[in-house]
Design a protein around this motif. Structure first.
Motif, PDB file in Angstrom:
ATOM      1  N   THR A  61      -4.376   6.107   3.552  1.00 32.02           N
ATOM      2  CA  THR A  61      -3.636   7.366   3.490  1.00 32.02           C
ATOM      3  C   THR A  61      -3.334   7.839   4.910  1.00 32.02           C
ATOM      4  OG1 THR A  61      -5.481   8.940   3.621  1.00 32.02           O
ATOM      5  CG2 THR A  61      -5.026   7.936   1.469  1.00 32.02           C
ATOM      6  N   VAL A  62      -2.500   8.861   4.998  1.00 33.44           N
ATOM      7  CA  VAL A  62      -2.099   9.365   6.313  1.00 33.44           C
ATOM      8  C   VAL A  62      -3.261  10.004   7.064  1.00 33.44           C
ATOM      9  CG1 VAL A  62       0.315   9.719   5.689  1.00 33.44           C
ATOM     10  CG2 VAL A  62      -1.353  11.529   5.235  1.00 33.44           C
ATOM     11  N   GLU A  63      -4.383  10.219   6.378  1.00 36.25           N
ATOM     12  CA  GLU A  63      -5.548  10.811   7.038  1.00 36.25           C
ATOM     13  C   GLU A  63      -6.508   9.768   7.584  1.00 36.25           C
ATOM     14  OE1 GLU A  63      -7.426  13.776   4.626  1.00 36.25           O
ATOM     15  OE2 GLU A  63      -5.522  14.374   3.739  1.00 36.25           O
ATOM     16  N   TRP A  95      -1.306  10.801  10.356  1.00 34.33           N
ATOM     17  CA  TRP A  95      -0.130   9.963  10.587  1.00 34.33           C
ATOM     18  C   TRP A  95       1.131  10.708  10.157  1.00 34.33           C
ATOM     19  CZ3 TRP A  95      -0.088   5.057  12.773  1.00 34.33           C
ATOM     20  CH2 TRP A  95      -1.334   4.451  12.953  1.00 34.33           C
ATOM     21  N   ASN A  96       2.189  10.504  10.918  1.00 31.55           N
ATOM     22  CA  ASN A  96       3.498  11.053  10.586  1.00 31.55           C
ATOM     23  C   ASN A  96       4.375   9.925  10.056  1.00 31.55           C
ATOM     24  OD1 ASN A  96       5.745  12.765  10.456  1.00 31.55           O
ATOM     25  ND2 ASN A  96       6.374  12.217  12.533  1.00 31.55           N
ATOM     26  N   ILE A  97       4.922  10.102   8.836  1.00 31.28           N
ATOM     27  CA  ILE A  97       5.772   9.076   8.236  1.00 31.28           C
ATOM     28  C   ILE A  97       7.217   9.386   8.608  1.00 31.28           C
ATOM     29  CG2 ILE A  97       6.412   7.890   6.113  1.00 31.28           C
ATOM     30  CD1 ILE A  97       3.457   7.666   6.896  1.00 31.28           C
ATOM     31  N   VAL A  98       7.809   8.557   9.438  1.00 32.72           N
ATOM     32  CA  VAL A  98       9.141   8.805   9.977  1.00 32.72           C
ATOM     33  C   VAL A  98      10.209   8.377   8.979  1.00 32.72           C
ATOM     34  CG1 VAL A  98      10.720   8.341  11.874  1.00 32.72           C
ATOM     35  CG2 VAL A  98       8.260   8.460  12.294  1.00 32.72           C
ATOM     36  N   GLY A  99      11.131   9.282   8.639  1.00 30.98           N
ATOM     37  CA  GLY A  99      12.289   8.970   7.823  1.00 30.98           C
ATOM     38  C   GLY A  99      11.991   8.493   6.426  1.00 30.98           C
ATOM     39  N   ASN A 100      10.849   8.891   5.864  1.00 34.00           N
ATOM     40  CA  ASN A 100      10.499   8.448   4.517  1.00 34.00           C
ATOM     41  C   ASN A 100      10.008   9.650   3.719  1.00 34.00           C
ATOM     42  OD1 ASN A 100       9.841   7.090   2.228  1.00 34.00           O
ATOM     43  ND2 ASN A 100       8.406   5.676   3.185  1.00 34.00           N
ATOM     44  N   GLU A 101      10.941  10.439   3.222  1.00 34.16           N
ATOM     45  CA  GLU A 101      10.584  11.655   2.501  1.00 34.16           C
ATOM     46  C   GLU A 101      10.055  11.377   1.100  1.00 34.16           C
ATOM     47  OE1 GLU A 101      13.961  14.116   2.582  1.00 34.16           O
ATOM     48  OE2 GLU A 101      13.903  14.461   4.757  1.00 34.16           O
ATOM     49  N   SER A 102      10.268  10.131   0.607  1.00 33.74           N
ATOM     50  CA  SER A 102       9.837   9.812  -0.756  1.00 33.74           C
ATOM     51  C   SER A 102       8.430   9.232  -0.813  1.00 33.74           C
ATOM     52  CB  SER A 102      10.824   8.824  -1.384  1.00 33.74           C
ATOM     53  OG  SER A 102      10.854   7.616  -0.630  1.00 33.74           O
ATOM     54  N   THR A 103       7.661   9.363   0.270  1.00 30.87           N
ATOM     55  CA  THR A 103       6.304   8.832   0.297  1.00 30.87           C
ATOM     56  C   THR A 103       5.470   9.437  -0.830  1.00 30.87           C
ATOM     57  OG1 THR A 103       6.372   8.495   2.666  1.00 30.87           O
ATOM     58  CG2 THR A 103       4.204   8.672   1.655  1.00 30.87           C
ATOM     59  N   ARG A 104       4.771   8.595  -1.560  1.00 31.89           N
ATOM     60  CA  ARG A 104       3.933   9.063  -2.657  1.00 31.89           C
ATOM     61  C   ARG A 104       2.552   9.438  -2.141  1.00 31.89           C
ATOM     62  NH1 ARG A 104       7.626   5.569  -4.118  1.00 31.89           N
ATOM     63  NH2 ARG A 104       8.615   5.655  -6.191  1.00 31.89           N
ATOM     64  N   SER A 105       1.763  10.056  -2.999  1.00 31.06           N
ATOM     65  CA  SER A 105       0.443  10.510  -2.586  1.00 31.06           C
ATOM     66  C   SER A 105      -0.597  10.122  -3.621  1.00 31.06           C
ATOM     67  CB  SER A 105       0.423  12.026  -2.375  1.00 31.06           C
ATOM     68  OG  SER A 105       0.727  12.693  -3.584  1.00 31.06           O
ATOM     69  N   ILE A 106      -1.853  10.067  -3.176  1.00 32.57           N
ATOM     70  CA  ILE A 106      -2.995   9.833  -4.057  1.00 32.57           C
ATOM     71  C   ILE A 106      -4.027  10.908  -3.754  1.00 32.57           C
ATOM     72  CG2 ILE A 106      -2.709   7.363  -4.503  1.00 32.57           C
ATOM     73  CD1 ILE A 106      -4.449   6.748  -2.132  1.00 32.57           C
ATOM     74  N   ASP A 107      -4.432  11.623  -4.797  1.00 31.42           N
ATOM     75  CA  ASP A 107      -5.386  12.729  -4.637  1.00 31.42           C
ATOM     76  C   ASP A 107      -4.912  13.739  -3.594  1.00 31.42           C
ATOM     77  OD1 ASP A 107      -7.028  11.864  -6.603  1.00 31.42           O
ATOM     78  OD2 ASP A 107      -8.528  10.952  -5.273  1.00 31.42           O
ATOM     79  N   GLY A 108      -3.604  13.991  -3.547  1.00 30.50           N
ATOM     80  CA  GLY A 108      -3.074  14.988  -2.627  1.00 30.50           C
ATOM     81  C   GLY A 108      -2.882  14.490  -1.213  1.00 30.50           C
ATOM     82  N   ARG A 109      -3.163  13.203  -0.947  1.00 32.08           N
ATOM     83  CA  ARG A 109      -3.002  12.636   0.390  1.00 32.08           C
ATOM     84  C   ARG A 109      -1.839  11.651   0.374  1.00 32.08           C
ATOM     85  NH1 ARG A 109      -8.302  11.920  -1.035  1.00 32.08           N
ATOM     86  NH2 ARG A 109      -9.793  13.363  -0.093  1.00 32.08           N
ATOM     87  N   GLY A 110      -0.957  11.756   1.365  1.00 35.36           N
ATOM     88  CA  GLY A 110       0.170  10.848   1.437  1.00 35.36           C
ATOM     89  C   GLY A 110      -0.269   9.416   1.678  1.00 35.36           C
ATOM     90  N   ILE A 111       0.409   8.450   1.050  1.00 35.44           N
ATOM     91  CA  ILE A 111       0.122   7.031   1.271  1.00 35.44           C
ATOM     92  C   ILE A 111       0.712   6.617   2.610  1.00 35.44           C
ATOM     93  CG2 ILE A 111       0.590   4.689   0.442  1.00 35.44           C
ATOM     94  CD1 ILE A 111       0.518   5.761  -2.380  1.00 35.44           C
ATOM     95  N   LEU A 112      -0.061   5.928   3.424  1.00 35.52           N
ATOM     96  CA  LEU A 112       0.388   5.474   4.733  1.00 35.52           C
ATOM     97  C   LEU A 112       1.291   4.255   4.569  1.00 35.52           C
ATOM     98  CD1 LEU A 112       0.300   5.650   7.816  1.00 35.52           C
ATOM     99  CD2 LEU A 112      -1.800   4.281   7.763  1.00 35.52           C
ATOM    100  N   THR A 113       2.438   4.285   5.252  1.00 32.98           N
ATOM    101  CA  THR A 113       3.380   3.160   5.218  1.00 32.98           C
ATOM    102  C   THR A 113       3.597   2.623   6.623  1.00 32.98           C
ATOM    103  OG1 THR A 113       5.216   4.726   5.341  1.00 32.98           O
ATOM    104  CG2 THR A 113       4.542   3.999   3.146  1.00 32.98           C
TER     105      THR A 113
END
Length: 700
Positions: A61-63, A95-113
């Motif tokens: 995740t982004v955390e 983490w900052n996800i650049v240009g990907n507004e459709s990023t999904r999340s798990i348990d309220g945390r964005g998935i890292l791409t």
């Protein structure tokens, strides 16, 4: 896939395959601009429930901002100053996800791409090198033709990506969080919403907020929960957050986001205007009703851009300045202005009713000899009055007058204008004060050309005083408002006169305030509840302040026995030169001594007596009276026998114990720090100027 666990898919729809190709999972490696030749393996700690079924690896995740190799994952850092270039990695938030507004999340945390990036406090920027979806042997064989083998193309799973859920352990979270601090407050374009709450701020959209929190040292490897609560601008749902007190709010699911991380830093960058509450807790608050504790959350009002709100001058329109005076010009905004906005502004000072071609205007800009300075949410400049005139002050933006900010005016007159000193607003009845007339330019006044007039309370006319001099003594013998007028008529000049109003009051005891460190109070009923053995500050509130009856240093005396008129001095403290100067210069009318009577009404010490400690800080040590610790000891000794040459400590505590149910003190000081040593119900009676006020104090 883990055995015995039913897969739970969160990736659905036609774009599942495309998204799965960029998901980062365990085994992923990262690179930093501080040392591009070193690669570090990402540690997955925030998610222990969801796996990519194709390779059976945990989703990142982004955390997830820590690495398997520990505190120096990239070995060296070119961004560090000095000789020591050892990597001391300190992530700024998530983490900052650049240009990907459709990023999904798990348990309220964005998935890292794979297109994520992360900032380091030392100046580096981290990016994803490999996503971890290919096993090591396969990955080493997948080199892109024409590129070094450090840059390899990853193959992606051909199967649909399922996420497998496992139970999360409560022990993964810290047991307590101790504080929450906004560390980059000085760098923000912000303004305070409430004067007494530094945690209620207005900020500009896009500002990055960086927070830190702390936990027990032995729990640094455990998670804490950060949360972001959002409401649209104009909504009153989160209004209670401005108070900074503990609040309870009911929230909808789309308003609330939570992030769990092992790192004690968190960053958030609001991308839309509105109201936010950002908080830290030990575990996520999953219920609709959420509690936000005092000092563990911040309230933010996010605006699109800074707005100029007002222009403030250091003088009023009706005031008249003299040549040589200075005028402060302050331009206010709701949040801190950006450099681009500042460069578009100027403050113009010009003479009123004069054709623009016939005079020179003073223009303050962001640069140049006449410039304003930015301080917080203000732009500040100073104008020197060099000519007699009426001036107007205007604000311009992009060379056009800012019509939302009204034009303001001030007058500059000749140098022979009068002033009356001292400029008192209130005095106590019976005071005798010497007033002086003076020129604002500090020039010489001819005494024979001055006349003084006084109008007493309820009087209809001014009466001329018999003294014609630069100074005049006046006695205030009636309550009400006196008006003093001074007229100065130098030859060849226009007559000048100045009036000054003074309120005359009888000083009285209005209230007694207790300020313990922790308390519950009800001023309406004159009742307080305090904690036993806690330091309590007692302050007397009077109409015009307390004026001791003598100029001697502050002292405390104790009654020798019940009903006696004899008091023995137990504390005498050094006074500062400032205190002595104030006593001599203001007026001769004084107040009485203050009598403090503390009675034990109810409790276990009712029949055997109780204890009380007095705190006092000396401004300087000096020979003084010996302190007696016991009322009984005072009764058994003569005052002459206890006078010794003892040097007081800078900070002292004076315990007093009594075998009766009452302690009576008198002093010439309107503020003391006490400590109640015994639980029970007390009554405090304070007498000043023959007026007594009573307060009930419950010590628990």
């Amino acid at each position: 896939m883990k055995e015995g666990v039913k897969p739970k898919s969160i990736l659905v729809g036609t774009d599942v395959q495309a998204f799965s190709e960029v998901v980062v999972c365990s085994g992923a490696t990262c690179v930093c601009t501080g040392n591009p030749s070193a690669f570090a393996t990402l540690s997955i700690t925030t998610n222990q429930k969801y796996y990519i079924s194709a390779v059976d690896k945990l989703i990142a995740t982004v955390e997830d901002n820590q690495f398997v190799s520990g505190l120096s994952p990239f070995q060296q850092c070119k961004h560090k100053k000095g000789k020591n270039k050892t990597c001391t990695y300190q992530p700024f938030g998530i983490w900052n996800i650049v240009g990907n507004e459709s990023t999904r999340s798990i348990d309220g945390r964005g998935i890292l791409t794979k297109n994520g990036n992360l900032r380091c406090a030392k100046g580096g920027v981290l990016s994803i090198r490999t996503s971890g979806q290919v096993e090591g042997v396969e990955q080493n064989e997948k080199c892109i033709k024409g590129l070094p083998c450090d840059y390899r193309e990853e193959s992606t799973p051909t199967k649909k990506v399922d996420l497998v859920e496992h139970s999360i352990q409560p022990s993964a979270y810290a047991s307590k969080v101790y504080d929450l601090t906004l560390t980059n407050l000085e760098q923000l374009h912000c303004g305070h919403l409430v004067r007494d709450n530094t945690r209620a701020l207005r900020i500009q959209k896009g500002d990055e907020l960086i927070f830190t929190a702390s936990t027990n040292a032995n729990e640094e490897s455990k998670n804490i929960s950060w949360s972001v609560l959002y409401a649209k601008g104009g909504s009153s749902i989160l209004e209670d957050g401005k108070t900074g007190k503990t609040i309870v709010l009911h929230t909808a699911g789309d308003q609330y986001e939570t992030f769990s991380t092992k790192h004690r830093a968190f960053s958030w960058q609001p991308q839309k205007a509105g109201v936010y509450i950002i908080a830290v807790n030990t575990t996520p608050q999953l219920k609709v009703q959420k509690t936000y504790k005092e000092a563990f959350y911040y309230y933010f009002e996010v605006v699109d851009d800074a707005t100029i709100t007002s222009l403030q001058l250091s003088v009023k329109k009706e005031d008249t300045l003299v040549v040589g005076d200075r005028v402060s010009l302050v331009l206010h905004s709701d949040v801190k202005l950006s450099s681009q906005q500042i460069n578009q502004l100027c403050i113009k000072v010009s003479a009123k009713d004069v054709h623009p071609g016939n005079h020179t205007a003073f223009v303050f800009t962001s640069k140049g000899a006449q410039s304003f300075k930015q301080k917080g949410t203000t732009l500040q400049a100073t104008f020197d009055c060099v000519n007699v005139n009426t001036y107007q002050v205007e604000v311009y933006k992009n060379l056009m007058r800012h019509t939302a900010i009204p034009t303001q005016y001030f007058n500059v007159g000749s140098t022979s204008l009068l002033a009356i000193f001292p400029p008192l607003e209130s005095v106590r009845i019976g005071s005798r004060i010497v007033f002086s007339a003076m020129l604002k330019s500090k020039g010489i006044i001819k005494p024979q050309l001055i006349r003084w007039f006084v109008k007493v309370p309820d009087g209809e006319f001014f009466q001329e005083h018999f003294i014609k001099d630069v100074t005049v003594p006046l006695t205030f013998s009636k309550k009400g408002y006196y008006v003093i007028k001074c007229v100065y008529a130098p030859a060849g000049e226009k007559k000048k006169n100045l009036q000054h109003t003074i309120r005359v009051v009888a000083n009285a005891l209005e209230k007694v305030v207790l300020l313990p460190s922790s308390f519950v109070s009800s001023l309406k009923d004159n009742k307080y509840k305090i904690y036993c053995n806690n330091r309590v500050k007692v302050i007397l509130g009077t109409t015009i302040g307390y004026q001791p009856p003598t100029t001697e240093p502050a002292y405390v005396e104790v009654q020798t026995r019940d009903g006696s008129t004899l008091f023995t001095r137990i504390i005498q403290c050094a006074s500062s030169p400032l205190e002595k100067r104030i006593i001599r210069s203001k007026h001769i009318c004084t107040d009485t001594e203050i009598v403090w009577t503390l009675s034990y009404i109810k409790g276990p010490k009712k029949k055997i007596g109780f204890g009380l400690s007095i705190y006092y800080t000396n401004s300087k040590p000096q020979p003084q009276l010996k302190t007696l610790r016991d009322v009984k000891q005072v009764m058994l000794q003569n005052q002459k026998e206890i006078v010794v040459d003892e040097v007081l400590e800078p900070k002292s505590t004076y315990p007093i114990y009594t075998q009766t149910g009452r302690i009576v003190l008198r002093s010439n000081r309107a503020q003391f720090d006490f400590k109640f040593e015994d639980a029970g119900l007390y009554q405090l009676d304070v007498t000043l100027n023959h007026t007594t006020k009573s307060y009930e104090i419950e010590c628990i």
